[in-house]
Each structure stands twice: as structure tokens, then as C-alpha cells.
Design a protein around this motif. Structure first.
Motif, mmCIF file in Angstrom:
data_model
loop_
_atom_site.group_PDB
_atom_site.id
_atom_site.type_symbol
_atom_site.label_atom_id
_atom_site.label_comp_id
_atom_site.label_asym_id
_atom_site.label_seq_id
_atom_site.Cartn_x
_atom_site.Cartn_y
_atom_site.Cartn_z
ATOM 1 N N GLU A 227 0.825 -1.198 0.000
ATOM 2 C CA GLU A 227 0.000 0.000 0.000
ATOM 3 C C GLU A 227 0.867 1.258 0.000
ATOM 4 N N GLN A 228 1.942 1.246 0.751
ATOM 5 C CA GLN A 228 2.855 2.392 0.766
ATOM 6 C C GLN A 228 3.489 2.604 -0.601
ATOM 7 N N ILE A 229 3.865 1.518 -1.234
ATOM 8 C CA ILE A 229 4.455 1.628 -2.575
ATOM 9 C C ILE A 229 3.441 2.177 -3.564
ATOM 10 N N ARG A 230 2.197 1.705 -3.451
ATOM 11 C CA ARG A 230 1.152 2.149 -4.377
ATOM 12 C C ARG A 230 0.851 3.631 -4.214
ATOM 13 N N LYS A 231 0.872 4.116 -2.976
ATOM 14 C CA LYS A 231 0.516 5.504 -2.702
ATOM 15 C C LYS A 231 1.671 6.475 -2.952
ATOM 16 N N ASP A 232 2.872 5.961 -3.079
ATOM 17 C CA ASP A 232 4.040 6.832 -3.263
ATOM 18 C C ASP A 232 4.120 7.275 -4.724
ATOM 19 N N THR A 233 3.733 8.511 -4.969
ATOM 20 C CA THR A 233 3.704 9.037 -6.348
ATOM 21 C C THR A 233 4.750 10.138 -6.558
#
Length: 398
Positions: A227-233
Motif C-alpha cells: 500500500e505504501q508503494i502504491r501511494k508513493d507518487t
């Protein structure tokens, strides 16, 4: 479309035992070590001051030489450069217990690190190298290498005097980006996550000078949730392409100015006093060495260890630095030092910092001065030389 450059003769302007490419902390340590071991040394730096990110990039925190539990692990030039950097005063994090014989309990309270003045450190390190006979060539870039029988024989350089060549017996790649490794054909790898933006600057506010650290580095994805990877933009930069680096610097300047103006306007009481003159790049390209080290190898004994370092992010871990991370036998007289040594992406964030740059730089400079062909180097002799120079090689020695 392309243009053919006419063939031309290049003047050879010098011959050296060891050429150190890059004048950051790793380059300073490598040049100093090589000179102390009798080599004729040339240090090539494209900027006009030493220190790299540690000075020109305003990352002015000399991170810990200790394990966070009261035990010093990095010695030799790593400690010498720290002490030299504060020879005319410090800014913050003064490690009094470490510098003045404090107790173990006092050393546990504050790690052996310091915040120093960037300009003073750059000049003091320069004086140290000149004292030991190192020749400095500022404003100079290495643009090509000449090789023969898996050895670098000459570096093609460019500066205000035009294109020249220097003949070399050995080379230390302390560029931070493994530029010489790449030019020579030694195997390299890129940092897959790329860099997030960082934009540190100094401001003077009501008579108080402060370092404003905007952005740091990125936690390896291994330690993030999906989830952290997905949200890191966040925007990321590989930082080895000329146009992209220029874009990165422009973004850095924009962030610095916006942050400063948000905190107030330009005035005598509030002023932006300095910005980094180089991009704050952490991990880009590295050597693929004879050994690639990972961050799970804390407290592991390596028979070819050439120094020790800690994890600046947390207390406890101690790492030995295997010599195999500094070279690849496909280019026998080339050693990497600093943030482009052979480590995994997960380890890169541990080894890119000042103490490890100094430890690896000292090892690389000493090795190249002793034996240009690193495949023929007597590791035991190198280790004995390192110990004679005050370096601890194995954790049990502590």
C-alpha cells in the motif's frame, strides 16, 4: 543524426601512480591514503571545491562513526576527516564525550557524529591533501579512458586548457556515479527505485543560522508495504542523464525558494544564505564488484575486510567492508569507493554516507598505491597496512 569528430592528437600532460576521479569524501580519503603510501597522486574534480555532497551539496552532517551503543567502529581517515572538519568550529551535534574521553554511558547518549561548516571543511580538506603532495585539478571532467589488457592506461580529460590526457598506473572511481567504471567497460548497475527530490539550504533568521533539510532519501521498497508503494507518487530521478540532472536542479531550486518564502520574506532578519551548488543525488549507478554486499550481513565476518562501519539510521548493526565490493577483475587497476561500491539496492542507503565513503576511500587508495593490479594484491599485506594506519578490520577487534 550525428557529427563525426575529427581525429586529433591529445597532449599527455602528466603521469601518475594513482588518479582519483572525484573529490568528495571518498576521493579525499583515497587520495590521502595513496599519497601516504608513496604514490604520486592526481585528484580530478569537476567542481571547484572538495567534499561533494558533504560540502557543495550542503549535506553537512558527518554521520556516526559508532554503533549507537557507545562503541566506535570506524577509525583511520574516517575519524581524521571528522576532526579536521571541525578544526575551526562546528555547527551542531558536537560529540563531546567522543572527542574528550567521556564515559561509556555518556557515549551511549550521543552518537559520534557532528554538524560542521561546509566551506571550512572544503578548505581544510584541501590543505590536508596539499600537505601530503596530492596534485589537485579542479574544473576538470574525465570524458574517456584508454585501456589495454584489462587495465586503464590513460584518462582523457577536459578543462579550461582543452582536451588532454594523463597516463595512469591505477584509478580510483570516486565519482559517486561509477562514471569511470562505465567508461572503462567495467560492469555496472543502476539503482532501480531512483532518487526522490532533496533540496537542503541554509537560512539566517533573527541572527540564527539554520540548516533547512528539505527531503532526505527513500526507504528501500523491501521495507514498505504494498500500500505504501502504491501511494508513493513522488517524482524520481535516475540522475545520470545530463538533461534530467538539469531538470532535477531546477526542481530543487524551486522547492528551496517556495519553502523559504513560505517562512517569510527576504530581509536583513531573514535571508537564504546558501544553496547547494550540486544536485542532492543519493544513489545512481554502481560497480558490480567481485562481491555484492547486502544489508542483512551485519556482524558477518569477511576474511578480506578492509574496515568497519555502522548503520547511521539505527543503533546496533556493525558491518565489515569486504575488499571484493571495491573492484571487478575485468578492469584490474580500477577501484570504486564511496557511494558507487558494489552493494544491493537495500544496502545502498547504508553505504552512501560520509563514514563509509571515507572507509572505502582509504581502502581503495591504499590498495592501489600498494599494487595497481588488484587481482594480484596481497590482501593480508593490505590489511596489515590498514591496521598500521589505525583501521579496525573485524568486529571482534573492538
Amino acid at each position: 543524426m550525428y557529427i563525426l569528430e575529427p581525429e586529433r592528437k591529445i597532449s599527455v600532460t602528466g603521469e601518475y601512480d594513482v588518479a582519483v576521479c572525484g573529490g568528495g569524501v571518498a576521493g579525499v580519503a583515497a587520495a590521502l591514503a595513496a599519497a601516504r603510501h608513496g604514490a604520486k597522486v592526481l585528484l580530478i574534480e569537476k567542481q571547484f571545491a572538495l567534499g561533494g555532497l558533504a560540502t557543495l551539496g550542503l549535506v553537512t552532517v558527518y554521520l556516526p562513526l559508532c554503533d549507537g551503543l557507545g562503541k566506535q567502529v570506524s577509525f583511520g581517515i574516517a575519524e581524521e576527516l571528522l576532526r579536521v572538519s571541525i578544526g575551526h568550529g562546528w555547527e551542531d551535534k558536537y560529540p563531546s564525550a567522543w572527542l574528550h574521553g567521556g564515559t561509556l554511558e555518556e557515549k551511549k547518549q550521543r552518537r559520534y557524529e557532528v554538524q560542521y561548516n561546509a566551506s571550512a571543511a572544503a578548505i581544510l580538506w584541501e590543505k590536508l591533501l596539499l600537505k601530503h603532495g596530492v596534485e589537485l585539478l579542479y574544473g576538470t571532467s574525465v570524458c574517456a579512458v584508454q585501456t589495454e589488457n584489462e587495465m586503464i592506461t590513460a584518462l582523457m580529460i577536459e578543462n579550461k586548457s582543452g582536451r588532454q590526457a594523463v597516463k595512469v598506473k591505477a584509478v580510483a572511481d570516486c565519482t559517486g556515479d561509477a562514471d569511470i567504471c562505465a567508461l572503462s567497460g567495467a560492469p555496472t548497475a543502476l539503482y532501480e527505485q531512483k532518487n526522490v527530490l532533496a533540496a537542503w539550504y541554509y537560512e539566517l533568521k533573527n541572527g540564527d543560522l539554520k540548516l533547512r533539510p528539505l527531503g532526505y532519501c527513500d526507504t528501500p521498497n523491501k521495507y514498505k508495504t504494498a500500500e505504501q508503494i502504491r501511494k508513493d507518487t513522488r517524482k524520481r530521478y535516475q540522475s545520470i542523464d545530463g538533461r534530467e540532472i538539469s531538470e532535477q536542479v531546477i526542481d530543487m531550486h524551486d522547492w528551496q525558494l517556495r519553502a523559504f518564502l513560505k517562512d517569510g520574506d527576504f530581509s536583513l532578519q531573514h535571508n537564504m544564505t546558501s544553496i547547494g551548488t550540486i544536485p542532492q543525488v543519493r544513489m545512481t549507478r554502481r560497480l558490480c564488484g567481485e562481491y555484492t554486499m547486502d544489508d542483512v550481513e551485519m556482524h558477518k565476518a569477511f576474511p578480506d575486510s578492509v574496515g568497519l562501519f555502522s548503520d547511521w539510521r539505527k543503533a546496533g548493526p556493525v558491518y565489515a567492508l569486504p575488499f571484493g565490493t571495491l573492484y571487478n577483475r575485468k578492469m584490474k587497476n580500477l577501484a570504486a569507493a564511496g557511494r558507487c561500491i558494489s552493494v544491493t539496492d537495500d544496502m545502498w542507503d547504508v553505504t552512501r554516507v560520509i563514514p563509509v565513503c571515507a572507509v572505502s576511500g582509504q581502502a581503495a587508495g591504499t590498495a592501489l598505491a600498494m599494487c595497481p593490479d588488484l587481482t594480484s594484491l596481497d590482501i593480508a599485506a593490505l590489511q596489515e597496512a590498514m591496521k598500521m594506519d589505525g583501521v579496525a578490520l573485524h568486529e571482534e577487534e573492538l
